[in-house]
Design an enzyme around this catalytic site. Structure first.
Site, short mmCIF file in Angstrom:
data_model
loop_
_atom_site.label_atom_id
_atom_site.label_comp_id
_atom_site.label_asym_id
_atom_site.label_seq_id
_atom_site.Cartn_x
_atom_site.Cartn_y
_atom_site.Cartn_z
N ASP A 15 0.81 -1.22 0.00
CA ASP A 15 0.00 0.00 0.00
C ASP A 15 0.84 1.27 0.00
O ASP A 15 0.65 2.17 0.84
CB ASP A 15 -0.94 0.01 1.21
CG ASP A 15 -1.75 -1.26 1.34
OD1 ASP A 15 -2.16 -1.81 0.30
OD2 ASP A 15 -1.99 -1.70 2.47
N GLU A 184 -11.13 0.71 -3.81
CA GLU A 184 -10.54 1.11 -2.53
C GLU A 184 -9.29 1.93 -2.78
O GLU A 184 -8.90 2.19 -3.93
CB GLU A 184 -10.18 -0.13 -1.70
CG GLU A 184 -9.16 -1.05 -2.36
CD GLU A 184 -8.94 -2.34 -1.58
OE1 GLU A 184 -9.73 -2.65 -0.69
OE2 GLU A 184 -7.94 -3.02 -1.89
#
Length: 537
Positions: A15, A184
């Site tokens: 991420d 997301e």
């Protein structure tokens, strides 16, 4: 012109969120249940990164009541304005929710948490400051609708000093993403007068991808890119890189653009991976107002293990890994944490974070797994290559049960520990996979140091011990059974130093101050060969 190899951050660096501040680049990555939380790295060329600190280190930053408790930190967003850094993330444990912390020194202490909203309402928080000074707060929602869609990206304004937010508005249509029903990790940008919403879609496995849309307003509507997804390997079966997505776009001072994304490496055509989600760097070109991610020869949408003939920032593409100039970030403390180690939850009391590999004394502490043994302390270091050796010497003066482990989750690990049994000293090799447990015992000499080794390979983790110059095999376990796919978790395998309090001696006494002493902790990239990477503590 320069060349570089991917991933630029190896082993459990998922991420990625990156920013440029002048000629310096800063990178934040997820840490889930590990502490210190949210690793902060620095680079001057986007290729060579060094850990300079962590944004989340104490309960006042990740628990609403400021008390120790469960922690699972999801994807961060790192931003900077007017000399201040902002880091937004989510503690999904106990529905703690979304928060951000701030600092003027990314290598130093960050503020206590400013809480925004609860994790029940969504996660992957992102921040964006517009030219007029208005700050926006963007995140995903999570719905389970009858039509199969899992929710839109939503957005509101935020008072950046207090965390007070306005009313959310969906900025993707029909409770879904641009390409799939699952979106997301949103990031909002303003580039050449247009607003771009880029996000991850398709879950975090091999269907993972990055998409983008653009608009004349930060509220949309966002026109999807005609070539979405802009980054994915979902259609490149057997490519060694998979799961590409959750990308951050970043520019250079010279006006070039790059994408830093997560990805997974797979040996051969293996379905499983053990190194976790790592950080990959991919060049970006702009064509007709759209980012085109891929190689310089015109191939789009993918990344490679090697890139040649590219211009890297500051012309430092040949800098050796780990030798980044840190003049702009001050003197970085040399600790276990800046060397890449972490713990499960709060570190064991009494741990010396400045310890060197000549002697790491690890007190027993937080429980590693739900066994009936005493409290367990552990130091974890990410595995960074499929073929790697981890070696540590358990010193004769250890007062705790001590050993090493290949750790994926509390329910997926292999370990070898030195303990004192009823019939003498022994090494216990254990395998734990879901509810299956095996144990093999090897008797050893009653005293002296014990060298424990883990030889990791594409298919097997093999454990061995050396006592008085004699090496013996302890056992082995399948690499697939520690993989992210089998463990159903997003964090790769870590090598671990483990200290277990003697449950029998401490029963009913509260005595848990035993400690393990480890000497000569070494990682080498090829099992059985001379170390190519010595953890210089």
């Amino acid at each position: 012109m320069a060349s570089y190899t991917n991933p630029v951050v190896r082993g459990n660096a998922p991420d990625p969120s990156a920013i440029r501040v002048g000629d310096d680049y800063y990178l934040a990555t997820s840490t889930f249940g590990l502490l210190p939380g949210i690793v902060i790295r620095h680079s001057t060329d986007l290729v060579n990164w060094r850990i300079i600190g962590h944004a989340v280190t104490r309960p006042a930053q990740y628990r609403r009541d400021g008390q120790p408790g469960p922690i699972v930190l999801f994807a961060p967003t790192l931003r900077h304005h007017d000399g201040r850094f902002y880091l937004a993330t989510t503690n999904v444990a106990d529905r703690q929710g979304n928060f951000y912390v701030t600092t003027e020194d990314p290598a130093g202490e960050w503020s206590d948490a400013i809480w925004i909203d609860e994790a029940d309402f969504g996660f992957d928080p992102s921040l964006f400051r517009d030219d007029d000074g208005v700050w926006y707060y963007t995140r995903r929602t999570l719905e389970f609708r009858e039509d199969g869609n899992l929710g839109a990206i939503v957005q509101t304004t935020i008072d950046i000093d207090t965390g007070v937010i306005g009313e959310f508005q969906p900025i993707t249509a029909d409770h879904r993403g641009f390409v799939t029903n699952d979106i997301e990790g949103p990031h909002l940008y303003k580039i050449d007068g247009r607003y771009y919403l880029s996000a991850a879609e398709g879950s975090s496995w091999k269907g993972h991808m990055q998409t983008i849309g653009r608009s004349d307003s930060p509220w949309g509507p966002f026109e999807p890119a005609p070539h979405n997804p802009i980054l994915s390997h979902r259609d490149r079966v057997a490519h060694p890189i998979q799961s590409l997505g959750h990308a951050e776009l970043v520019d250079t001072a010279d006006g070039d653009w790059w994408a830093l994304s997560l990805g997974t490496r797979h040996a051969g055509i293996a379905l499983h991976h053990n190194l976790g989600r790592e950080t990959f760097l991919t060049p970006v070109r702009w064509v007709d107002g759209w980012p085109v991610v891929g190689t310089a020869d015109g191939t789009t949408g993918g990344s490679e293990l090697e890139f040649d003939g590219l211009t890297l920032p500051a012309g430092q593409g040949s800098v050796d890994r780990g030798s980044v100039d840190q003049a702009s970030v001050g003197q970085i403390a040399d600790t276990l944490w800046t060397r890449g180690w972490s713990t499960l939850g709060v570190p064991a009391a009494g741990l010396d974070e400045h310890a060197g590999d000549a002697r790491i004394e690890l007190p027993a502490g937080a429980r590693l797994e739900g066994a009936d043994a005493g409290p367990i302390g552990a130091l974890l270091l990410p595995q960074t290559e499929d073929r790697q050796r981890f070696s540590a010497t358990v010193a004769a003066d250890s007062t705790a049960v001590a050993g090493v482990a290949a750790f994926a989750t509390r329910g997926h690990l292999y370990s070898a520990v030195v303990e004192q049994g009823e019939s003498g000293r022994r090494i216990v090799f254990s395998r734990a996979v879901d509810d299956l447990r095996t144990e093999t015992v090897t008797p050893i000499a009653p005293d002296g140091d014990v060298v424990l080794r883990i030889d990791a390979g594409e298919s097997t983790y093999s454990f061995s011990a050396e006592v008085d110059g004699v090496t013996s095999e302890l056992g082995a376990g399948s690499a697939r059974l520690l993989s992210a796919e089998t463990a159903s978790w997003f964090v790769g395998v870590h090598f671990a130093l483990v200290a277990i309090a003697d449950a029998a001696a401490g029963a009913g006494t509260g005595h848990t101050d035993a400690a393990a002493v480890f000497l000569d902790v070494i990682v080498s990239d090829t099992p059985g060969e001379a170390p190519s990477l010595h953890m210089e503590f």
